[in-house]
Every structure is written in structure tokens, then in C-alpha cells.
Design a protein around this motif. Structure first.
Motif: not given
Length: 181
Positions: A120-122, A138
């Protein structure tokens, strides 16, 4: 066409995404199996695409996206002046050198995807007219995008290879599996 599904794909989303990407890379990698440089540069269909050019393109695109996700500049800067070189081997580039480069890029991709704290890191999309302004995506989106991009070109590679010598994707899988390790 599923030829290799790694054990990590079972129950692990990162492994599943990376396995699907590896599967699509295999289609393109096999498309140049046993070809000469001249055959890999040929454009036997209505398209201007060649197998060598597709190979270069997918390696470069994958590297560029991973660099973006890391907040780094891509290894090769492309703009209107040199975009056409993204789809053709130039200078001393060969199929073998592009395959080796892509193997390095693939290892970098896998290390990056496995190292991020969350899928989920963007990261920001680049400032380009075909992307929404100030949009973030993401790492999961990145993996899916790479799978889609590689799969699209694997289909192109299938058509080009069959046009060259009649070898189908199934024929190439059999050849690869029969080749000495």
C-alpha cells in the motif's frame, strides 16, 4: 500460459504478483530463443515492432517504473527526441545484452517489492500529460501495471515470433524445457 509458478505465490501476495510478472517475462524471453540478431531485429508483421525492440522496451519500462517508485531518475531518460530508440536495439546492444540487463532489472524489482514495508506504500506518478496531476499510486498498482505492460508485449512477441518462423509460444516452452541447463 503458466509454465512456472513459484512456491511463494501460494498465500503470499507479493510472491503471487512477482510470479505472475516472471511468467510474463518468460514469454518475451522465450520469444527470442534461438534467433539470430537479424531475426530479432526483423519486423515481419504489419507492426513496426521487433522482438529485440520489445525486449529492450520492457526492460527499460520496468527499470523506469522501479526507479520512479524509489524516487530515483530512470537509467535512460526518454523524451520526444529519443523515444523511438526505446523499441530498437542501437549501437552495441544485442539480444544477449538486453536479456542480461533485464535479469538485473528483474532482480532489482523483486528486491524492491520484497523490501517495501507495504504494498500500500505510494509514490507519485510522473508529471506527464497522460497521468492525472499530483496522483499517487501504490506498489501494488505498480506490480499490476508491470504485469499488464509485460503481458501486452508478450502477446506482441508471440505474433512476431510466429510470423518469423512459425514457432508458437507452446513450441518455445517445449524448446526451453528441452534445452540443457
Amino acid at each position: 500460459m503458466v509454465t512456472h509458478v513459484r512456491a511463494e505465490a501460494q498465500g503470499d501476495e507479493r510472491g503471487a504478483l512477482l510470479s505472475f510478472l516472471a511468467e510474463q517475462r518468460g514469454g518475451i524471453r522465450r520469444s527470442v530463443l534461438g534467433l539470430t540478431e537479424e531475426q530479432a531485429a526483423a519486423r515481419p508483421s504489419a507492426s513496426e515492432l521487433s522482438l529485440g525492440g520489445l525486449l529492450k522496451h520492457v526492460a527499460e519500462v520496468e527499470q523506469t517504473w522501479i526507479a520512479r517508485a524509489k524516487g530515483e531518475p530512470p537509467a535512460v531518460h526518454r523524451d520526444e527526441s529519443n523515444w523511438h530508440e526505446c523499441f530498437v536495439l542501437t549501437g552495441d546492444e544485442t539480444v544477449a545484452s538486453q536479456l542480461a540487463y533485464w535479469a538485473e532489472v528483474a532482480a532489482e524489482t523483486e528486491a524492491f517489492v520484497r523490501a517495501v514495508s507495504s504494498l500500500d506504500d505510494t509514490f507519485p506518478l510522473p508529471d506527464a500529460p497522460w497521468f492525472p496531476p499530483d496522483e499517487r499510486v501504490s506498489v501494488r498498482w505498480l506490480c499490476l501495471h508491470l504485469i499488464r505492460e509485460t503481458a501486452r508485449h508478450a502477446g506482441h512477441a508471440d505474433i512476431i515470433r510466429e510470423s518469423l518462423d512459425g514457432a508458437s509460444a507452446w513450441d518455445l516452452v517445449a524448446r526451453e524445457q528441452a534445452a540443457p541447463a
